[in-house]
Design an enzyme around this catalytic site. Structure first.
Site, PDB file in Angstrom:
ATOM      1  N   ASP A  18      39.295  21.700  44.440  1.00 28.54           N
ATOM      2  CA  ASP A  18      38.370  22.465  45.281  1.00 28.54           C
ATOM      3  C   ASP A  18      38.565  23.969  45.078  1.00 28.54           C
ATOM      4  O   ASP A  18      39.663  24.415  44.766  1.00 28.54           O
ATOM      5  CB  ASP A  18      38.632  22.081  46.749  1.00 28.54           C
ATOM      6  CG  ASP A  18      37.466  22.450  47.639  1.00 28.54           C
ATOM      7  OD1 ASP A  18      36.414  22.881  47.128  1.00 28.54           O
ATOM      8  OD2 ASP A  18      37.620  22.318  48.875  1.00 28.54           O
ATOM      9  N   ASN A  66      27.946  15.199  46.299  1.00 24.53           N
ATOM     10  CA  ASN A  66      27.672  16.395  45.479  1.00 24.53           C
ATOM     11  C   ASN A  66      26.245  16.442  44.927  1.00 24.53           C
ATOM     12  O   ASN A  66      25.780  17.494  44.494  1.00 24.53           O
ATOM     13  CB  ASN A  66      28.670  16.513  44.320  1.00 24.53           C
ATOM     14  CG  ASN A  66      30.041  17.001  44.750  1.00 24.53           C
ATOM     15  OD1 ASN A  66      31.041  16.698  44.128  1.00 24.53           O
ATOM     16  ND2 ASN A  66      30.102  17.782  45.833  1.00 24.53           N
TER      17      ASN A  66
HETATM   18  C1  FPP Z   1      34.749  21.862  44.231  1.00 27.56           C
HETATM   19  O1  FPP Z   1      34.655  23.257  44.186  1.00 27.56           O
HETATM   20  C2  FPP Z   1      34.615  21.341  42.905  1.00 27.56           C
HETATM   21  C3  FPP Z   1      33.646  20.463  42.517  1.00 27.56           C
HETATM   22  C4  FPP Z   1      32.606  19.923  43.409  1.00 27.56           C
HETATM   23  C5  FPP Z   1      33.551  19.991  41.158  1.00 27.56           C
HETATM   24  C6  FPP Z   1      34.841  19.882  40.418  1.00 27.56           C
HETATM   25  C7  FPP Z   1      34.454  19.845  39.028  1.00 27.56           C
HETATM   26  C8  FPP Z   1      35.065  20.441  38.003  1.00 27.56           C
HETATM   27  C9  FPP Z   1      36.343  21.141  38.052  1.00 27.56           C
HETATM   28  C10 FPP Z   1      34.409  20.419  36.684  1.00 27.56           C
HETATM   29  C11 FPP Z   1      34.074  19.066  36.130  1.00 27.56           C
HETATM   30  C12 FPP Z   1      35.259  18.261  35.834  1.00 27.56           C
HETATM   31  C13 FPP Z   1      35.562  17.711  34.664  1.00 27.56           C
HETATM   32  C14 FPP Z   1      36.746  16.835  34.553  1.00 27.56           C
HETATM   33  C15 FPP Z   1      34.771  17.927  33.455  1.00 27.56           C
HETATM   34  P1  FPP Z   1      33.548  23.935  45.089  1.00 27.56           P
HETATM   35  O2  FPP Z   1      32.411  24.291  44.210  1.00 27.56           O
HETATM   36  O3  FPP Z   1      33.168  23.065  46.238  1.00 27.56           O
HETATM   37  O4  FPP Z   1      34.277  25.211  45.573  1.00 27.56           O
HETATM   38  P2  FPP Z   1      33.987  26.003  46.921  1.00 27.56           P
HETATM   39  O5  FPP Z   1      34.437  25.130  48.048  1.00 27.56           O
HETATM   40  O6  FPP Z   1      34.827  27.233  46.762  1.00 27.56           O
HETATM   41  O7  FPP Z   1      32.525  26.298  46.956  1.00 27.56           O
END
Ligand code: FPP
Length: 254
Positions: A18, A66
């Site tokens: 996250d 998501n």
């Molecule tokens: C949460 O950060 C992260 C995600 C919803 C996606 C995680 C995905 C990746 C790291 C990339 C894809 C993975 C692979 C293995 C190719 P957020 O966007 O919710 O962060 P925030 O809470 O700060 O908005």
């Protein structure tokens, strides 16, 4: 350090990655910039898992919820996933890593499904380490799917509900080939499980860190593993019982 720590090393670590969005925002960049750096960090953490001799890593890469994000972000995440598979599959083959997906596979875009199928096929003989990507994953959906499959088995007479136990039920979950996670890490300071491995993580140690995922480097990963090494895992027993079960140190036996 790995050998010093090996008795306290978790076998299976689940990670809720996250904080990509906030990391990007702090730099005045679009959210996708954060996700891109989040993917770079996945490689970093996989390399460190090798050093620490952690055989199972499961990454929460895309939840069933998501899909509600802005369409451009969803498209961007799927493109990053394809890029990751294009780049990493050869490395996984070489490093003896087996790739699996947990989640509703059929609900992913066809191009992503095709690439994942190929990567899983290319790595299916590997048994050194195991990378599972939770994609279109949610624990509740997983549970409902398992209940439906079990009901089918019961209806057809292949299963007897009076004999249902956890082991049999667990064999119907997406994670049937994986051990339960010992440690679940969540970055960016939130202390929620967000529908991630709720049943499998029943006895997992939970490590929450304020560090945002793109900055969760080797040192931070080691801190999480050290935290795990200091926990006493009791599985419902008392601390005294656990101590009594531990083998005596060699010198005490002579
Ligand atoms: C949460 O950060 C992260 C995600 C919803 C996606 C995680 C995905 C990746 C790291 C990339 C894809 C993975 C692979 C293995 C190719 P957020 O966007 O919710 O962060 P925030 O809470 O700060 O908005």
């Amino acid at each position: 350090m790995a050998s010093e720590m090996s008795k306290d090393i978790p076998r299976h670590v689940g990670i809720i990655m996250d904080g990509n969005g906030r990391w990007a925002k702090r730099r005045g960049k679009p959210r996708l910039h954060g996700h891109r750096n989040g993917v770079v960090n996945v490689r970093r953490v996989l390399d460190e898992a090798k050093v620490l001799k952690i055989p199972y890593i499961t990454l929460f890469a895309f939840s069933v919820e998501n899909w509600n994000r802005p369409p451009a972000e969803v498209r961007g995440l799927m493109a990053l996933l394809r890029e990751f598979l294009r780049r990493e599959t050869k490395t996984m083959v070489k490093e003896n890593i087996r790739l699996r997906v947990i989640g509703d596979f059929g609900g992913l875009p066809p191009k992503v499904q095709a690439m994942l199928t190929k990567s899983m096929e290319d790595t299916k003989e590997n048994n050194g380490r195991h990378l599972s990507l939770a994609l279109n994953y949610g624990s509740r959906a997983e549970t409902i799917e398992a209940v439906k499959r079990y009901a089918e088995l019961a209806r057809s007479g292949e299963a007897n509900p009076d004999e249902l136990d956890w082991q049999q039920f667990a064999s119907l979950l997406y994670t049937s080939e994986l051990p339960d996670p010992d440690l679940i890490i969540r970055t960016s300071g939130e202390s929620r499980l967000s529908n991630f491995l709720l049943l499998q993580g029943a006895y997992a140690e939970i490590y929450v860190t304020p560090v945002l995922w793109p900055e969760f480097n080797e040192k931070e990963f080691r801190k999480a593993v050290e935290f795990y090494g200091l926990r006493e895992r009791r599985f419902g027993k008392t601390g005294e019982q656990i101590k009594a079960e531990q083998p005596e140190p060699e010198e005490a036996k002579c």
